[in-house]
Design an enzyme around this catalytic site. Structure first.
Site, short mmCIF file in Angstrom:
data_model
loop_
_atom_site.label_atom_id
_atom_site.label_comp_id
_atom_site.label_asym_id
_atom_site.label_seq_id
_atom_site.Cartn_x
_atom_site.Cartn_y
_atom_site.Cartn_z
N SER A 140 24.64 0.49 -8.25
CA SER A 140 25.60 0.08 -9.27
C SER A 140 26.82 1.00 -9.21
O SER A 140 26.70 2.20 -8.98
CB SER A 140 24.95 0.08 -10.65
OG SER A 140 24.58 1.37 -11.03
N GLY A 188 31.39 -2.98 -10.14
CA GLY A 188 30.32 -3.95 -9.90
C GLY A 188 29.09 -3.30 -9.30
O GLY A 188 28.74 -2.17 -9.63
N GLY A 214 23.47 0.34 -16.86
CA GLY A 214 22.56 0.35 -15.71
C GLY A 214 21.15 -0.08 -16.12
O GLY A 214 20.45 -0.76 -15.37
N ASP A 215 20.75 0.29 -17.33
CA ASP A 215 19.42 -0.08 -17.81
C ASP A 215 19.34 -1.60 -18.01
O ASP A 215 18.33 -2.24 -17.69
CB ASP A 215 19.09 0.63 -19.13
CG ASP A 215 19.29 2.12 -19.02
OD1 ASP A 215 19.13 2.65 -17.90
OD2 ASP A 215 19.62 2.77 -20.03
N1 LIG Z 1 33.63 -0.50 -17.25
C1 LIG Z 1 32.92 -1.55 -16.82
N2 LIG Z 1 33.47 -2.79 -16.75
C2 LIG Z 1 32.76 -3.85 -16.32
N3 LIG Z 1 31.48 -3.78 -15.91
C3 LIG Z 1 30.88 -2.58 -15.94
C4 LIG Z 1 31.56 -1.39 -16.41
N4 LIG Z 1 30.68 -0.35 -16.34
C5 LIG Z 1 29.53 -0.87 -15.89
N5 LIG Z 1 29.62 -2.20 -15.65
C6 LIG Z 1 28.58 -3.11 -15.16
O1 LIG Z 1 27.31 -2.51 -15.41
C7 LIG Z 1 26.63 -2.26 -14.17
C8 LIG Z 1 25.84 -0.96 -14.24
O2 LIG Z 1 26.73 0.09 -14.62
P1 LIG Z 1 26.69 1.57 -14.02
O3 LIG Z 1 26.94 1.55 -12.57
O4 LIG Z 1 27.63 2.36 -14.87
O5 LIG Z 1 25.17 1.99 -14.28
P2 LIG Z 1 24.52 3.44 -14.50
O6 LIG Z 1 25.43 4.49 -13.97
O7 LIG Z 1 23.16 3.36 -13.97
O8 LIG Z 1 24.51 3.48 -16.10
P3 LIG Z 1 23.39 4.06 -17.12
O9 LIG Z 1 22.41 4.86 -16.32
O10 LIG Z 1 24.17 4.84 -18.10
O11 LIG Z 1 22.76 2.86 -17.75
C9 LIG Z 1 27.72 -2.29 -13.10
O12 LIG Z 1 27.18 -2.63 -11.84
C10 LIG Z 1 28.68 -3.33 -13.66
O13 LIG Z 1 28.24 -4.64 -13.35
MG LIG Z 2 21.52 4.52 -14.56
#
Ligand SMILES: Nc1ncnc2c1ncn2[C@@H]1O[C@H](COP(=O)(O)OP(=O)(O)OP(=O)(O)O)[C@@H](O)[C@H]1O
Ligand SMILES: [Mg+2]
Length: 327
Positions: free
Chosen positions: A238, A243, A269-270
């Site tokens: 992610s 995206g 991400g969760d």
């Molecule tokens: N600012 C944003 N705008 C649009 N979509 C987003 C945004 N932030 C996250 N997303 C969507 O959420 C998905 C997962 O987010 P991210 O990559 O931040 O996960 P993460 O770092 O594992 O987060 P966490 O561990 O805090 O849940 C991304 O692949 C995207 O589809």
């Molecule tokens: Mg995460």
């Protein structure tokens, strides 16, 4: 068995929460350190990655059970969430409080300051006892469960191979495992052959020990994992606002994010992990999996806690997600 309803069908997904947290958000107009600040508003949400995943799955109509630990002294908010969403609660109660992570939201600067705690300091005996309790719950719950979600950090004192142990037990009972953690627990549990992993770009870079500054580098690192000695079937990387990459041995896709009004990125991400599991339960192809998982994240972004709108709204959003094939 669901202790709230012994006649309920077995949960199809089990999520394991070894280091839960209460997320305490406080809004302040113009935060000043070292001064008395008059706060505007506060909100407390039951959190922890595995709980967020179960909460999103429950909103989508997937029966989920949670096992792991909760602090006895402030378990009520978690128990209320489980009751409200009909999540089967099989958590072991530890003495003391579940950690409280504070987010100071400055409504003037728009900045958020996080104060995160490591979790309860477990003695070797407490850690061994907790892991044994969770394994016993898992054994009982695995009858009928298709997926086990291992996500989040481990509390201090819990051996770094705890997720590896849990993954092996899940596999022995025929369940598939999705792993979403970082550092040593990720490295060690990868050796147990989870079916799916969902690192973000920083977690993947740390895992492979390279900066991974470009999309090409991220794809190459993901593909190397798919061809490694203990290969997951799917690697999802992610990329926050850029995206996510969905990689299997046959296919590589980039799912673009939906343009939603972001209320909170915590737990995006969760929600994606929950969407991945929901898609696998429906045997969706990789394109539809990428669309549904992205729609789960987008739906969560518009809300403060780990909550989704009704399933038909999530499915409608999924149809709007643009997915491109990577050569
Ligand atoms: N600012 C944003 N705008 C649009 N979509 C987003 C945004 N932030 C996250 N997303 C969507 O959420 C998905 C997962 O987010 P991210 O990559 O931040 O996960 P993460 O770092 O594992 O987060 P966490 O561990 O805090 O849940 C991304 O692949 C995207 O589809
Ligand atoms: Mg995460």
């Amino acid at each position: 068995m669901n202790p709230l309803n012994p006649f309920a069908p077995p949960s199809r997904v089990i999520t394991v929460v070894l280091n839960p947290a209460l997320d305490h958000t406080i809004e302040v107009a113009g935060l000043r350190l070292g001064a008395v600040n008059h706060a505007l508003r506060m909100q407390v949400e039951a959190g922890g990655k595995a709980i967020n995943v179960a909460s999103c799955l429950a909103d989508f109509g997937v029966s989920a059970a949670v096992t792991g630990q909760l602090g006895r002294d402030n378990a009520a908010l978690f128990e209320a969430l489980f009751q409200r969403k009909k999540i089967a609660n099989h958590c072991h109660l530890l003495d003391g409080l579940t950690r409280i992570n504070t987010k100071l939201v400055d409504t003037v600067s728009g900045e958020t300051t996080d104060l995160n705690l490591p979790g309860p300091e477990l003695t070797p005996a407490t850690a061994a006892d907790l892991l044994e309790q969770v394994l016993q719950h898992l054994d009982r719950l695995l009858e009928g469960a298709r997926w086990v979600v291992l996500s989040g950090s481990l509390p201090p004192g819990m051996p770094a191979d705890a997720y590896a142990t849990l993954a092996r037990r899940a596999h022995a009972a025929g369940a598939a495992v999705v792993l979403d953690t970082s550092g040593a627990p990720l490295k060690l549990a990868l050796a147990a052959g989870p079916q799916m992993i969902k690192p973000n770009r920083h977690e993947l870079a740390e895992l492979v020990g390279e900066p991974l500054a470009t999309r090409e580098a991220l794809i190459a690192a993901g593909r190397a994992l798919l061809n490694g000695p203990h290969t997951p079937e799917t690697v999802v990387v992610s990329l926050g606002g850029d995206g996510a990459l969905f990689l299997t041995r046959e296919q590589a896709l980039h799912a673009h994010p939906l343009p939603v009004a972001v209320t909170s990125t915590v737990g995006a991400g969760d929600a994606m992990v929950a969407g991945l599991v929901a898609a696998h339960l429906e045997n969706l192809a990789l394109v539809e999996t990428a669309q549904l998982a992205t729609a789960f994240s987008a739906s969560k972004l518009t809300r403060l806690g780990p909550h989704l709108p009704p399933p038909d709204q999530v499915r409608a959003l999924a149809r709007q997600v643009a997915v491109s094939t990577i050569d």
